[in-house]
Scaffold this active site. Structure first.
Site, short mmCIF file in Angstrom:
data_model
loop_
_atom_site.label_atom_id
_atom_site.label_comp_id
_atom_site.label_asym_id
_atom_site.label_seq_id
_atom_site.Cartn_x
_atom_site.Cartn_y
_atom_site.Cartn_z
N ASN A 35 0.72 -1.16 0.09
CA ASN A 35 -0.04 -0.08 -0.02
C ASN A 35 1.02 1.22 0.05
O ASN A 35 0.30 2.14 -0.40
CB ASN A 35 -0.91 0.00 1.23
CG ASN A 35 -1.77 1.43 1.26
OD1 ASN A 35 -2.71 1.56 0.69
ND2 ASN A 35 -1.50 2.25 2.30
N ASP A 56 -8.19 5.67 0.65
CA ASP A 56 -7.27 5.32 -0.25
C ASP A 56 -5.81 5.82 0.71
O ASP A 56 -4.95 4.75 0.62
CB ASP A 56 -7.04 6.34 -1.43
CG ASP A 56 -5.99 5.69 -2.52
OD1 ASP A 56 -4.85 5.57 -1.91
OD2 ASP A 56 -6.39 5.90 -3.81
N ASP A 108 1.95 7.43 -0.35
CA ASP A 108 0.84 6.44 -0.66
C ASP A 108 1.08 6.01 -2.41
O ASP A 108 1.19 7.03 -3.18
CB ASP A 108 -0.58 6.96 -0.60
CG ASP A 108 -1.78 6.30 -1.08
OD1 ASP A 108 -1.98 5.28 -0.20
OD2 ASP A 108 -2.48 6.72 -1.87
N ASP A 115 -1.58 -7.01 3.11
CA ASP A 115 -2.00 -6.05 4.11
C ASP A 115 -2.79 -4.88 3.82
O ASP A 115 -2.55 -4.33 2.48
CB ASP A 115 -0.61 -5.52 4.73
CG ASP A 115 -0.63 -4.47 6.00
OD1 ASP A 115 -1.02 -4.86 6.61
OD2 ASP A 115 -0.24 -3.55 5.63
N GLU A 118 -6.28 -8.63 4.52
CA GLU A 118 -6.60 -7.89 5.90
C GLU A 118 -7.58 -6.78 5.41
O GLU A 118 -7.02 -5.87 4.65
CB GLU A 118 -5.40 -7.46 6.47
CG GLU A 118 -5.79 -6.97 8.00
CD GLU A 118 -5.27 -5.32 7.92
OE1 GLU A 118 -5.38 -4.73 8.99
OE2 GLU A 118 -4.46 -4.94 7.23
N TYR A 168 -28.74 -12.59 34.22
CA TYR A 168 -28.77 -13.78 33.18
C TYR A 168 -29.98 -13.35 32.25
O TYR A 168 -30.97 -12.66 32.69
CB TYR A 168 -29.06 -14.95 34.02
CG TYR A 168 -28.04 -15.41 35.07
CD1 TYR A 168 -26.69 -15.27 35.10
CD2 TYR A 168 -28.16 -16.82 35.88
CE1 TYR A 168 -25.86 -15.59 35.74
CE2 TYR A 168 -27.24 -17.18 36.67
CZ TYR A 168 -26.16 -16.72 36.66
OH TYR A 168 -24.91 -17.30 37.45
#
Length: 649
Positions: free
Chosen positions: A157, A248, A254, A286, A323, A375
């Site tokens: 990435n 992005d 990037d 990733d 991921e 409960y």
């Protein structure tokens, strides 16, 4: 809303009310259109025909944690334990990013050079934090020898730690909505976007990266200012996650995946990687929510055509898991379909459910007059554990997990699970038939150093006879339940978790399931699992198959004493201690004697036994005595042998 949402038709599922936004750390960015409750799962499920052989179960282990010591020894460490992992039933090991990071102590998510696997003198060392290239190659080869395929963590990435800065025209965007441009006119910034890779000198790839290969950055060195800068002439990809308007941009420089030189270089890298590691088993991609979905689909097609040809699932085909952190299983199911079912995804919703229900269960009280949760509360209802999980939507494309390096304590996606609930959670993902491929976390097997400062070793290439600098053993935190429960669950999966599954999710605080066994695995022995999250002992009448009539079953974990005799119709009444889990197996089952005797050596860092005991006792000081681990509370009253083994008073 992401343009991707319109690419695939909606599922014809009933619309249900969305849940409250609890658990995990991802954002719900739109109302869920459809949710699939756990009740949509069949109560009886047969994964393979009973009269045909079934393959051994697949099990993954994450071979690292965030806080592993920067000693350059991790590849050697993993190679050494491969035989033990194979014995436990591990078929895949996910290793950390093996490419050169921004500095020699970096975990690899701060990636610098894809083509440096610890081979070139760059960023302070030749080796990566994890070791050298030749040691990585040996790890992959030894893993293949033992049937444990290595999954390479690919960080595609972004890039970090550039070699030089460049003047770039850019505009600031709103960090909370990246679609909103804050500057009317572009201004010149100094961006760290120049990559010459001087240590590698063009070997393997001639590409020198520059600003034209990126879309944005988060730092202007000219003004010493942090912001999200979008380069002039560049646009964020539209087919990315819509968190922050458009997600992005994540961090560092990037990457522009649509640039032809970038695409060519990354595609070539996947081929080159396989040439350097011929027995590599697959990739973990990733942060795929941050880059173009169409690029991912092209990448997968390239891998299938040029890197590991063959139909998915065939021998030699690379296993791919992505991921994508998002608590929206319908969306993730669509993403899997968009990728032609060629990749799997991690089950984020399941981890969120485990966290929410386990933490609420810590406040469970039997009386409405007592403080806490009473409960029957839906916040603690075990029947809802699998509500809208990815394994409900796409069980064959799911990797289930309890903890990973991002969700462990101190990390950005920290998702705590109550200590008493850890054996319950692992029983669910390891022993059931339709929860995908379970992934066991490193720290739950071998302990963790936690959030501690670690100094860098003075020399990565010191002779093996010299001791390698390690963090203080007093910072070491022992694995869950003293290190002896999880290995037994893994062995139970390897040997007995086969055949038809019968579910008994019929009570909010006590649920169970059975596996009847398969004739082709361990002589057909089965397993029965029952768990409770309330403060009462309970039992569950469950069917294990007429073929087991007359057998005597005992709790493999020794949390619950006694015996269960299977009646002539294949039924048994299986008890469980309060806030605990019991895994019942025939005492004559094939392999049972070996499992009972098995003890995992968790001393992977070279501590001697005395140091381990001291570290363990340091974690059981006054604070722990005042509030003991809940799994110990649940185990009180169980067999004395188990209590003696864990050192409990």
């Amino acid at each position: 809303m992401s343009a991707f949402l319109g690419l695939i038709p909606q599922y014809p599922s009933p619309t249900l009310e969305p849940p409250p936004p609890y658990g995990g750390a991802s954002s719900q960015l739109r109302p869920l259109r459809h949710r699939r409750p756990a009740s949509s799962l069949p109560s009886t499920y047969t994964p393979y025909p009973p009269d045909a052989p079934c393959p051994p179960n697949r099990t993954m282990v994450q071979g690292f944690e965030w806080y592993c010591p920067p000693d350059f020894q991790h590849w050697r460490r993993l190679t050494k334990i491969i035989p033990t992992l194979a014995q436990l039933g591990i078929t895949q090991i996910w290793i950390p990013p093996a490419c050169k990071a921004s500095w020699k102590t970096g975990n690899g998510y701060d990636i610098y050079d894809l083509y440096d696997l610890g081979e070139f003198e760059q960023k302070g060392s030749r080796k990566t934090k994890w070791g050298g290239k030749e040691e990585l190659q040996q790890l992959v080869a030894v893993g293949a020898q033992y049937g444990v395929s290595v999954l390479f963590d690919a960080v595609l990435n972004h890039k970090a730690a550039a070699d030089f800065k460049e003047p770039v025209l850019a505009r600031r965007v709103d960090p909370k909505d990246r679609r909103v441009v804050l500057d009317k006119k572009p201004s010149e910034i100094e961006a760290w976007t120049g990559y010459d890779f001087p240590g590698r000198q063009g070997m393997y790839s001639p590409l020198r990266w520059s600003a034209r290969h990126f879309k944005g950055i988060d730092y202007d060195d000219l003004r010493k200012e942090n912001a999200v800068w979008k380069f002039e002439g560049k646009e964020w990809s539209e087919d990315v996650d819509e968190e922050n308007g458009n997600y992005d941009y994540l961090m560092f420089a990037d990457i522009d995946h649509q640039h032809p030189e970038v695409k060519r270089d990354i595609f070539h890298w996947t081929w080159w990687l396989k040439s350097q590691l011929p027995q590599l088993g697959g990739l973990r991609l990733d942060a795929i929510k941050h880059y173009s979905y169409s690029f991912v689909r092209e990448l997968l097609a390239h891998i299938d055509r040029h890197v590991s040809p063959g139909p998915p699932g065939s021998p030699g085909t690379m296993f791919i898991v992505g991921e994508y952190w998002r608590e929206d299983s319908e969306f993730l199911a669509r993403y899997i379909e968009y990728m032609h079912h060629r990749l799997s995804l991690f089950d984020v919703q399941l981890v969120s459910n485990l966290s929410r229900i386990s933490l609420a269960s810590e406040h469970l009280q039997s009386s409405s007059s007592a403080p806490g949760i009473t409960y029957g509360s839906p916040d603690t209802d075990l029947r809802l554990l699998f509500d809208d999980t990815l394994c409900v939507w796409k069980p064959h494309n799911t990797v289930s997990f309890v903890v990973n390096h991002d969700t462990q304590k101190g990390q950005s996606l920290e998702t705590p699970i109550a200590p008493f609930f850890m054996p319950l959670a692992y029983s669910l993902i390891l022993l059931r038939a339709n929860t995908g491929i379970p992934c066991v976390f490193w720290s739950d097997l071998y302990g963790s150093f936690g959030v501690t400062s670690t100094s860098c070793p003075s020399s990565e290439d010191a002779p093996e006879s010299e001791p390698t600098q390690l963090p203080d053993p007093q910072h070491w935190r022992p694995p869950m339940c003293g290190g002896q429960v999880l290995p037994k669950l893994m062995l139970a999966r390897r040997l007995w978790a086969y055949g038809t599954q019968h579910d008994y999710f019929d009570h909010p605080h006590c649920v169970g399931f059975t596996r009847t066994g398969h004739y082709s695995q361990a002589g057909g022995a089965g397993v029965a699992c029952v768990m409770a999250n309330w403060w009462e002992h309970a039992s569950k009448r469950m069917y294990v198959g007429v073929e087991h009539a007359g057998e005597v079953w005992t709790d493999l974990l020794k949390f619950c004493p006694g015996e269960v005799v299977i009646d002539g119709e294949g039924w048994g009444v299986f008890p469980v201690a309060a806030r605990s889990v019991a895994v019942w197996v025939s005492r004559e089952a094939e392999g049972r004697e070996g499992v009972d005797a098995f003890e995992l050596d968790s001393d992977v860092y070279g501590f001697n036994k005395r140091q381990q005991e001291q570290a363990y006792e340091s974690q059981r000081g006054p604070a722990v005595e005042e509030e003991p681990e809940d799994w110990m509370v649940a185990a009180r009253g169980a067999a004395a042998e188990y209590l003696a083994m864990t050192g409990s008073n």
